[in-house]
Design a protein around this motif. Structure first.
Motif, PDB file in Angstrom:
ATOM      1  N   PRO A  13       6.737   4.781   5.106  1.00 34.45           N
ATOM      2  CA  PRO A  13       6.232   5.638   6.047  1.00 34.45           C
ATOM      3  C   PRO A  13       6.787   6.641   4.699  1.00 34.45           C
ATOM      4  CG  PRO A  13       8.369   5.074   6.773  1.00 34.45           C
ATOM      5  CD  PRO A  13       7.519   4.212   6.226  1.00 34.45           C
ATOM      6  N   ALA A  14       7.455   6.478   3.967  1.00 31.11           N
ATOM      7  CA  ALA A  14       7.402   7.343   2.488  1.00 31.11           C
ATOM      8  C   ALA A  14       7.566   7.293   0.913  1.00 31.11           C
ATOM      9  CB  ALA A  14       9.238   7.813   2.785  1.00 31.11           C
ATOM     10  N   LEU A  15       6.463   6.603   0.905  1.00 33.07           N
ATOM     11  CA  LEU A  15       6.337   5.696  -0.294  1.00 33.07           C
ATOM     12  C   LEU A  15       5.448   6.531  -0.878  1.00 33.07           C
ATOM     13  CD1 LEU A  15       6.770   2.935  -1.900  1.00 33.07           C
ATOM     14  CD2 LEU A  15       4.744   2.094  -1.257  1.00 33.07           C
ATOM     15  N   THR A  16       5.222   7.213  -2.339  1.00 36.24           N
ATOM     16  CA  THR A  16       4.458   8.324  -3.056  1.00 36.24           C
ATOM     17  C   THR A  16       3.952   7.360  -4.216  1.00 36.24           C
ATOM     18  OG1 THR A  16       5.969   8.660  -4.292  1.00 36.24           O
ATOM     19  CG2 THR A  16       6.045   9.699  -2.381  1.00 36.24           C
ATOM     20  N   TYR A  17       4.371   6.230  -4.744  1.00 33.42           N
ATOM     21  CA  TYR A  17       4.013   5.255  -5.793  1.00 33.42           C
ATOM     22  C   TYR A  17       3.956   3.633  -5.417  1.00 33.42           C
ATOM     23  CZ  TYR A  17       3.827   3.571 -10.240  1.00 33.42           C
ATOM     24  OH  TYR A  17       3.260   2.773 -11.302  1.00 33.42           O
ATOM     25  N   LEU A  18       3.142   3.077  -6.484  1.00 36.19           N
ATOM     26  CA  LEU A  18       2.462   1.797  -5.425  1.00 36.19           C
ATOM     27  C   LEU A  18       2.041   1.140  -6.364  1.00 36.19           C
ATOM     28  CD1 LEU A  18       2.861  -0.655  -3.550  1.00 36.19           C
ATOM     29  CD2 LEU A  18       0.903  -0.448  -2.205  1.00 36.19           C
ATOM     30  N   ASP A  19       2.863   0.510  -7.185  1.00 37.37           N
ATOM     31  CA  ASP A  19       1.635  -0.512  -8.613  1.00 37.37           C
ATOM     32  C   ASP A  19       1.620  -1.673  -8.177  1.00 37.37           C
ATOM     33  OD1 ASP A  19       0.671  -1.470 -10.603  1.00 37.37           O
ATOM     34  OD2 ASP A  19       2.088  -0.070 -12.118  1.00 37.37           O
ATOM     35  N   LEU A  20       0.356  -2.300  -7.780  1.00 36.89           N
ATOM     36  CA  LEU A  20       0.029  -3.741  -8.073  1.00 36.89           C
ATOM     37  C   LEU A  20      -0.906  -4.197  -8.645  1.00 36.89           C
ATOM     38  CD1 LEU A  20      -0.403  -3.503  -3.287  1.00 36.89           C
ATOM     39  CD2 LEU A  20       1.553  -4.265  -4.552  1.00 36.89           C
ATOM     40  N   SER A  21      -0.891  -3.293 -10.053  1.00 34.72           N
ATOM     41  CA  SER A  21      -1.926  -3.821 -10.756  1.00 34.72           C
ATOM     42  C   SER A  21      -1.517  -5.017 -11.534  1.00 34.72           C
ATOM     43  CB  SER A  21      -1.852  -2.711 -12.021  1.00 34.72           C
ATOM     44  OG  SER A  21      -0.422  -2.812 -12.466  1.00 34.72           O
ATOM     45  N   PHE A  22      -2.276  -6.077 -12.157  1.00 36.88           N
ATOM     46  CA  PHE A  22      -1.966  -7.421 -13.031  1.00 36.88           C
ATOM     47  C   PHE A  22      -1.251  -8.448 -12.332  1.00 36.88           C
ATOM     48  CE2 PHE A  22      -1.593  -4.050 -16.197  1.00 36.88           C
ATOM     49  CZ  PHE A  22      -2.744  -4.032 -17.123  1.00 36.88           C
ATOM     50  N   ASN A  23      -2.050  -8.881 -10.835  1.00 36.86           N
ATOM     51  CA  ASN A  23      -1.847  -9.401 -10.379  1.00 36.86           C
ATOM     52  C   ASN A  23      -3.077 -10.617  -9.489  1.00 36.86           C
ATOM     53  OD1 ASN A  23       1.010  -9.141  -8.463  1.00 36.86           O
ATOM     54  ND2 ASN A  23       0.423  -7.380  -8.506  1.00 36.86           N
ATOM     55  N   ARG A  24      -3.414 -11.372  -8.321  1.00 32.11           N
ATOM     56  CA  ARG A  24      -4.597 -11.908  -8.154  1.00 32.11           C
ATOM     57  C   ARG A  24      -5.024 -11.506  -6.795  1.00 32.11           C
ATOM     58  NH1 ARG A  24      -1.701 -18.096  -9.607  1.00 32.11           N
ATOM     59  NH2 ARG A  24      -0.658 -17.662 -11.657  1.00 32.11           N
ATOM     60  N   LEU A  25      -5.186 -10.787  -6.744  1.00 31.20           N
ATOM     61  CA  LEU A  25      -5.258  -9.797  -5.478  1.00 31.20           C
ATOM     62  C   LEU A  25      -6.925 -10.276  -5.439  1.00 31.20           C
ATOM     63  CD1 LEU A  25      -3.655  -6.726  -4.937  1.00 31.20           C
ATOM     64  CD2 LEU A  25      -3.435  -8.710  -3.429  1.00 31.20           C
ATOM     65  N   SER A  26      -7.927 -10.529  -4.794  1.00 31.20           N
ATOM     66  CA  SER A  26      -9.119 -10.585  -4.781  1.00 31.20           C
ATOM     67  C   SER A  26     -10.114  -9.658  -3.379  1.00 31.20           C
ATOM     68  CB  SER A  26      -9.791 -12.263  -4.979  1.00 31.20           C
ATOM     69  OG  SER A  26      -8.703 -12.674  -3.846  1.00 31.20           O
ATOM     70  N   VAL A  27      -9.507  -9.744  -2.553  1.00 30.96           N
ATOM     71  CA  VAL A  27     -10.085  -9.051  -1.640  1.00 30.96           C
ATOM     72  C   VAL A  27      -8.505  -8.178  -0.791  1.00 30.96           C
ATOM     73  CG1 VAL A  27     -10.804  -9.373   1.326  1.00 30.96           C
ATOM     74  CG2 VAL A  27     -11.447 -11.254  -0.683  1.00 30.96           C
ATOM     75  N   ILE A  28      -8.876  -6.969  -0.367  1.00 31.98           N
ATOM     76  CA  ILE A  28      -8.238  -5.986   0.665  1.00 31.98           C
ATOM     77  C   ILE A  28      -8.674  -5.497   1.462  1.00 31.98           C
ATOM     78  CG2 ILE A  28      -6.676  -3.776   0.759  1.00 31.98           C
ATOM     79  CD1 ILE A  28      -5.348  -4.142  -2.122  1.00 31.98           C
ATOM     80  N   SER A  29      -8.327  -5.435   2.700  1.00 34.98           N
ATOM     81  CA  SER A  29      -8.833  -4.894   3.619  1.00 34.98           C
ATOM     82  C   SER A  29      -9.008  -3.276   3.605  1.00 34.98           C
ATOM     83  CB  SER A  29      -8.925  -5.111   5.048  1.00 34.98           C
ATOM     84  OG  SER A  29      -9.406  -4.504   6.155  1.00 34.98           O
ATOM     85  N   ARG A  30      -9.399  -2.114   4.078  1.00 35.30           N
ATOM     86  CA  ARG A  30      -9.859  -1.086   4.155  1.00 35.30           C
ATOM     87  C   ARG A  30      -7.994  -0.642   4.765  1.00 35.30           C
ATOM     88  NH1 ARG A  30     -13.508   4.237   6.137  1.00 35.30           N
ATOM     89  NH2 ARG A  30     -12.402   5.678   4.829  1.00 35.30           N
TER      90      ARG A  30
END
Length: 550
Positions: free
Chosen positions: A151-168
């Motif tokens: 709930p308090a998150l203001t910065y999320l870094d998921l770059s350089f992973n293996r994500l191919s699909v994410i739901s909105r």
């Protein structure tokens, strides 16, 4: 004197308290600053979180120390901890209770580890977490409710992973996004929220449509560190930016056939066609009279991203090939099918069957044996038996080492059957032979293959069973007195096959049984005819590409 003793005791007690508070982990350094007490461990071989860590740290930084796991409650003693950096370790496992007791944690950095998944419910124990850095891991999925625990998150870094699909919906369920959406356009009411999602292998098909639409429309206070997200696939969209990509909604397969009732004479070539429209692409399967097809391979052609076709080719139409064929197309949205009926007119039965397998009895049977699957430890054989007497089970499949007289036996009934053989040895020749029930195996009706060499290393195990197929399929006809040409035989050998059959029939009229059935490779046929035909026959034998029988 009494005053001096009291003073000395006070000094000694203060020294003991100070030395206790300055205790540090062996091999690490500890410092004090305006943010509190910090622990720094770099390039130390500890493999796990130290158990004797003092409780007064507000910042812990353990990097390049070969940590492999965050066990449950391993940091629960550090109730005052606000900053936890565990970058560039080898962490593969994070437990649901790894962050237990860290209610004051505001920053967690796990960059450069080997995480393939994260137990997002673990963040229920860190309600104040504002910064989460997970870049340069191997995450390939992000559940729809993942961010609902932050709930308090203001910065999320998921770059350089293996994500191919994410739901909105991942972001729709994020409390901060919901708050930002309510205060949209009201500057200052909601803090900026930074997302880093670049350099992932995004698969830009209909699955990703909602996420692509989100990226296009997102605006402050939601900020993308890099808004130029790029597609990695499919081929038609690889290298394109999200902003230049138009995606359609997913669609259940739709199937159709140009011809649903096919009537052809005996021995004719039959081509059954099925057209499919689906989004994403569908998996296509053919069945014949409610049984999975194994005897004939289907040819699939991709027309565009949504359309494809499948053709099932029957080289020589025989009585067992009649009936109902069904083309089934499936994707995650559902499935669809179309039926095609195949008939042989009764008038064509008076004509003799075409070579290379002529028959002289009504008790004819056809069996097709093939290697359907290869694994690191064995293979799966699949066979299809069609006969005029479907209630009879009278063939036997023999499997084992080529030169071994003792082989495993399986009784083959009508229709399609399969069996897996495990623990095959490397650099070994195997065969699967078909005979009459109770008869011993003999050459000429066998699938023969050789396993590859064993590299000996664990990471090479998946390539241990490198199967080299010497004879990939066998077609046997009953009764005997027939040569069955193996898969890959040249047309010249098919012609010789028919001639040899007629000659053998004249020599052994009336005395043949199934045990007399022989199969010939190009080499065998050409060698048999050398005595009568030289020159061109010899040239045909040279460089032959057909499968040889051993």
């Amino acid at each position: 004197m009494d005053a001096r003793r009291v003073a000395l005791r006070f000094i000694l007690a203060f020294h003991l308290i100070a030395s206790a508070s300055s205790t540090c982990v062996i091999g690490c350094s500890c410092t004090d600053d305006n943010l509190g007490r910090s622990l720094l461990c770099t390039e130390a071989s500890m493999e796990h979180i130290p158990e004797d860590m003092p409780h007064d740290f507000s910042k812990v930084r353990i990097e390049k120390c070969h940590l492999t796991e965050l066990p449950p409650g391993s940091l629960s003693r550090l109730g005052a901890l606000e900053f936890l950096w565990l970058n560039f370790n080898e962490i593969r496992v994070m437990n649901m209770e790894s962050l237990k007791g860290l209610a004051n944690l505001t920053e967690l950095r796990l960059q450069g580890n080997r995480l393939t998944s994260v137990p997002w419910t673990a963040f229920q124990d860190t309600p104040r977490l504002k910064i989460l850095d997970l870049k340069h891991n191997s995450l390939d999925a992000l559940p729809e409710d993942a961010l609902s625990y932050l709930p308090a998150l203001t910065y999320l870094d998921l770059s350089f992973n293996r994500l191919s699909v994410i739901s909105r919906d991942v972001f729709i369920h994020w409390p901060l996004y919901q708050a930002a959406e309510k205060a949209w356009g009201k500057e200052g009411l909601v803090s900026n929220v930074v997302l880093a999602l670049h350099d992932n292998p995004w698969l830009c098909d209909c699955h990703l449509k909602g996420f692509v639409d989100f990226v296009r429309t997102v605006s402050p206070p939601i900020i993308l560190m890099s808004s130029y997200l790029m597609c990695s696939g499919p081929v038609s969209k690889a290298g394109k930016f999200f902003h230049d990509t138009q995606l359609k909604t997913c669609m259940k397969p739709q199937t159709s056939a140009p011809e649903t009732n096919v009537t052809l004479p005996l021995g004719a070539k039959a081509t059954l066609a099925c057209s499919i429209k689906a989004r994403p692409r569908a998996t296509i399967q053919w069945i014949h009279n409610q049984q999975i097809m194994g005897a004939f391979a289907a040819i699939e052609t991709h027309i565009d991203d949504d359309s494809s076709s499948s053709q099932l080719v029957i080289p020589s139409l025989q009585p067992p090939h009649q009936g109902l064929y069904t083309c089934i197309a499936s994707n995650f949205m559902g499935n669809s099918s179309v039926n095609i009926t195949v008939n042989i007119p009764s008038s064509s039965y008076s004509a003799p069957p075409p070579p290379p397998v002529p028959m002289r009895s009504d008790n004819a049977a056809h069996i097709d044996v093939r290697i359907a699957k290869q694994t690191a430890h064995g293979i799966t054989l699949e066979w299809t038996l069609t006969t005029d007497n479907p209630a009879a089970t009278w063939l036997t499949l023999h499997f084992g080492k080529y030169d071994s007289p003792r082989k495993e036996t399986i009784y083959v009934g009508p229709g399609i059957s399969s069996h897996s053989f495990a623990d095959l040895l490397p650099v070994t020749k195997y065969e699967a032979c078909v005979t009459l029930r109770g008869r011993p195996p003999r050459g000429g009706r066998c699938v023969v293959f050789v396993t590859g060499s064993n590299a000996g290393e664990l990471e090479q195990r998946a390539r241990l069973l490198h199967v080299i197929v010497l004879v990939s399929a066998v077609l046997v006809a009953v009764p005997a007195g027939v040569y069955a040409c193996t898969t890959g035989a040249r047309i010249s050998c098919v012609e010789q096959c028919a001639g040899l059959w007629k000659e053998r029939r004249r020599r052994r009229e009336g005395g043949d049984s199934f045990d007399g059935v022989q199969a010939a490779s190009d080499e065998g046929l050409c060698r048999h005819s050398k005595e009568k035909r030289r020159g061109k026959s010899e040239e045909r034998c040279k460089g032959s590409s057909a499968a040889y029988l051993y």
